[in-house]
Write an enzyme that holds these catalytic residues in place. Structure first.
Site, PDB file in Angstrom:
ATOM      1  N   GLU A  14      -9.084 -37.072  -4.012  1.00 34.29           N
ATOM      2  CA  GLU A  14     -10.429 -37.089  -3.446  1.00 34.29           C
ATOM      3  C   GLU A  14     -11.313 -35.951  -3.977  1.00 34.29           C
ATOM      4  OE1 GLU A  14     -10.161 -38.590   0.952  1.00 34.29           O
ATOM      5  OE2 GLU A  14      -8.262 -37.693   0.407  1.00 34.29           O
ATOM      6  N   ARG A 256     -12.760 -36.540  12.612  1.00 32.38           N
ATOM      7  CA  ARG A 256     -13.297 -37.908  12.739  1.00 32.38           C
ATOM      8  C   ARG A 256     -12.131 -38.854  12.935  1.00 32.38           C
ATOM      9  NH1 ARG A 256     -14.758 -40.131   7.745  1.00 32.38           N
ATOM     10  NH2 ARG A 256     -13.406 -41.821   8.372  1.00 32.38           N
ATOM     11  N   ASP A 258     -10.681 -42.627  13.252  1.00 28.19           N
ATOM     12  CA  ASP A 258     -10.974 -44.021  12.890  1.00 28.19           C
ATOM     13  C   ASP A 258     -10.269 -44.972  13.847  1.00 28.19           C
ATOM     14  OD1 ASP A 258     -12.431 -43.128  10.734  1.00 28.19           O
ATOM     15  OD2 ASP A 258     -10.838 -43.464   9.258  1.00 28.19           O
ATOM     16  N   GLU A 271      -6.305 -43.390  12.394  1.00 30.42           N
ATOM     17  CA  GLU A 271      -5.980 -42.070  11.819  1.00 30.42           C
ATOM     18  C   GLU A 271      -6.993 -41.041  12.295  1.00 30.42           C
ATOM     19  OE1 GLU A 271      -6.903 -41.167   7.854  1.00 30.42           O
ATOM     20  OE2 GLU A 271      -8.723 -42.367   7.820  1.00 30.42           O
ATOM     21  N   GLY A 277     -15.548 -36.445   5.344  1.00 32.07           N
ATOM     22  CA  GLY A 277     -16.555 -36.278   4.302  1.00 32.07           C
ATOM     23  C   GLY A 277     -17.825 -35.624   4.826  1.00 32.07           C
TER      24      GLY A 277
HETATM   25  N1  ADP Z   1      -4.157 -51.783  10.947  1.00 32.64           N
HETATM   26  C1  ADP Z   1      -5.294 -52.098  10.346  1.00 32.64           C
HETATM   27  N2  ADP Z   1      -5.930 -53.272  10.633  1.00 32.64           N
HETATM   28  C2  ADP Z   1      -7.070 -53.616   9.991  1.00 32.64           C
HETATM   29  N3  ADP Z   1      -7.675 -52.865   9.059  1.00 32.64           N
HETATM   30  C3  ADP Z   1      -7.103 -51.679   8.739  1.00 32.64           C
HETATM   31  C4  ADP Z   1      -5.892 -51.246   9.355  1.00 32.64           C
HETATM   32  N4  ADP Z   1      -5.568 -50.044   8.833  1.00 32.64           N
HETATM   33  C5  ADP Z   1      -6.518 -49.747   7.924  1.00 32.64           C
HETATM   34  N5  ADP Z   1      -7.449 -50.710   7.856  1.00 32.64           N
HETATM   35  C6  ADP Z   1      -8.643 -50.696   6.962  1.00 32.64           C
HETATM   36  O1  ADP Z   1      -8.382 -49.784   5.901  1.00 32.64           O
HETATM   37  C7  ADP Z   1      -9.275 -48.659   5.944  1.00 32.64           C
HETATM   38  C8  ADP Z   1      -8.548 -47.378   5.589  1.00 32.64           C
HETATM   39  O2  ADP Z   1      -7.491 -47.139   6.487  1.00 32.64           O
HETATM   40  P1  ADP Z   1      -7.246 -45.736   7.201  1.00 32.64           P
HETATM   41  O3  ADP Z   1      -6.012 -45.850   8.021  1.00 32.64           O
HETATM   42  O4  ADP Z   1      -8.487 -45.315   7.927  1.00 32.64           O
HETATM   43  O5  ADP Z   1      -6.911 -44.758   5.986  1.00 32.64           O
HETATM   44  P2  ADP Z   1      -7.804 -43.851   5.003  1.00 32.64           P
HETATM   45  O6  ADP Z   1      -9.230 -43.912   5.461  1.00 32.64           O
HETATM   46  O7  ADP Z   1      -7.201 -42.499   5.119  1.00 32.64           O
HETATM   47  O8  ADP Z   1      -7.573 -44.425   3.666  1.00 32.64           O
HETATM   48  C9  ADP Z   1      -9.831 -48.688   7.369  1.00 32.64           C
HETATM   49  O9  ADP Z   1     -11.100 -48.082   7.423  1.00 32.64           O
HETATM   50  C10 ADP Z   1      -9.873 -50.167   7.672  1.00 32.64           C
HETATM   51  O10 ADP Z   1     -11.012 -50.781   7.079  1.00 32.64           O
HETATM   52 MG    MG Z   2      -9.952 -43.851   7.413  1.00 30.86          MG
END
Ligand code: ADP
Ligand code: MG
Length: 309
Positions: A14, A256, A258, A271, A277
């Site tokens: 990143e 933040r 999610d 997470e 950001g």
């Molecule tokens: N269990 C889930 N069900 C549906 N969509 C998901 C799921 N996990 C992740 N996503 C999608 O993938 C994106 C990235 O996942 P995330 O766990 O936030 O990891 P990072 O942002 O660190 O890459 C999320 O913003 C969402 O759009």
């Molecule tokens: Mg995320």
């Protein structure tokens, strides 16, 4: 006048986003009258931190060697205060598997998951079949310690499962397989130390299939909706869960969180980002602006929170 050292760039996947965050942070700090120094951190220039001898460090690094507790530990050894969470919280939140284990212990909702270890992973057909039985399709496959959707795969077909797991193992020794939540993506910005303040919830819509790297960082490919289109009950439930999550993981400064909310209105924590950001188009600055906190005020507040005992 305090001397603030902004750490940015770094060596993680990143890096580019961090440079963007860092440049914005520097501008804001200068506007607020701080004396600003900058360091694009790598293993060969670590000692410059002590030479610069800042009053406080603003960590604008994302991902490994920045957001994961390593830099925080180094600064602790030097006795220099820094923005954001401490060593343990940073390390825990960098690892989605450990985070989800702790959330489960606290009774905080997170999608069902299992862990795959690269060393013992069995590529047999029955493994794939049992994954489909447990999670159905689509299912989500994620490297434990990546961010920005790097190493995250949403798999729709059975024959895509193994390649996605193998791809995630390129990033990490540990991979999690998670239940796919069909619904709305929300993110919650939290600000503060012992008495955190939850900023307005943002709903994210993406023109790609999910909120992937491209939709996160290409202008116009995603929308931040403030307020999120959710009812008041859900809004207060998510606010409460966010505050509890922040406190139980001992976050500091900001974070933040999610979420995915399914069609029944059940929220799930995906997470916690301990250094979210801070670019022009980032989510936390947007949430702050929605309550009248300008980008510059937000950055100044993070520095003040870093200096609080
Ligand atoms: N269990 C889930 N069900 C549906 N969509 C998901 C799921 N996990 C992740 N996503 C999608 O993938 C994106 C990235 O996942 P995330 O766990 O936030 O990891 P990072 O942002 O660190 O890459 C999320 O913003 C969402 O759009
Ligand atoms: Mg995320």
């Amino acid at each position: 006048m305090s001397k603030v050292l902004v750490l940015m760039g770094g060596t993680s996947e990143e890096r580019e986003i961090s440079l963007n965050s860092g440049q914005n942070v520097c501008k804001a700090l200068e506007q607020k009258g701080f004396q600003v120094e900058v360091l694009d951190l790598n293993k060969d220039n670590l000692n410059q931190i002590a030479d610069i001898a800042p009053d406080v460090v603003f960590i604008a690094l994302h991902g490994k060697n920045g957001e994961d507790g390593t830099v925080q530990g180094y600064l602790d050894l030097l006795g220099i205060p820094y923005t954001g969470s401490g060593v343990a919280t940073s390390a825990i939140c960098m690892n989605k598997i450990i985070t989800k284990k702790l959330l489960s212990y606290e009774g905080l909702p997170t999608p069902d998951f299992i862990i795959m270890k690269k060393k013992t992973f069995d590529r047999a057909a029955f493994v794939v079949r049992s994954l489909v039985q447990k999670f159905g399709l689509p299912m989500v496959i994620k490297a434990a310690t990546q961010g920005s959707s790097i190493g995250t795969y949403i798999v729709k077909k059975e024959n895509e499962i193994l390649p996605a797991i193998e791809a995630a193992f390129q990033y990490d020794q540990d991979v999690l397989i998670e239940k796919y939540i069909d619904g709305t993506l929300l993110t919650v910005s939290v600000l503060g130390n012992e008495t955190p303040c939850v900023l307005p919830i943002i709903e994210i819509t993406s023109s790609n299939e999910f909120y992937d790297y491209e939709s996160k960082y290409t202008p116009g490919m995603c929308e931040h909706l403030i307020p999120a289109r959710i009812n008041e009950n859900l809004q207060s439930a998510i606010t409460r869960i966010s505050e509890e999550t922040y406190k139980s993981l001992a976050c500091r400064g900001f974070a933040r969180i999610d979420f995915m909310v399914d069609h029944k209105g059940q929220p799930y924590i995906l997470e916690i980002n301990t250094i979210p950001g801070l670019t022009d188009m980032s989510l936390v600055p947007d949430a702050a602006r929605a309550v009248g906190i300008s980008y510059e005020d937000l950055i100044e507040r993070l520095v003040k929170l870093a200096l609080e005992k």
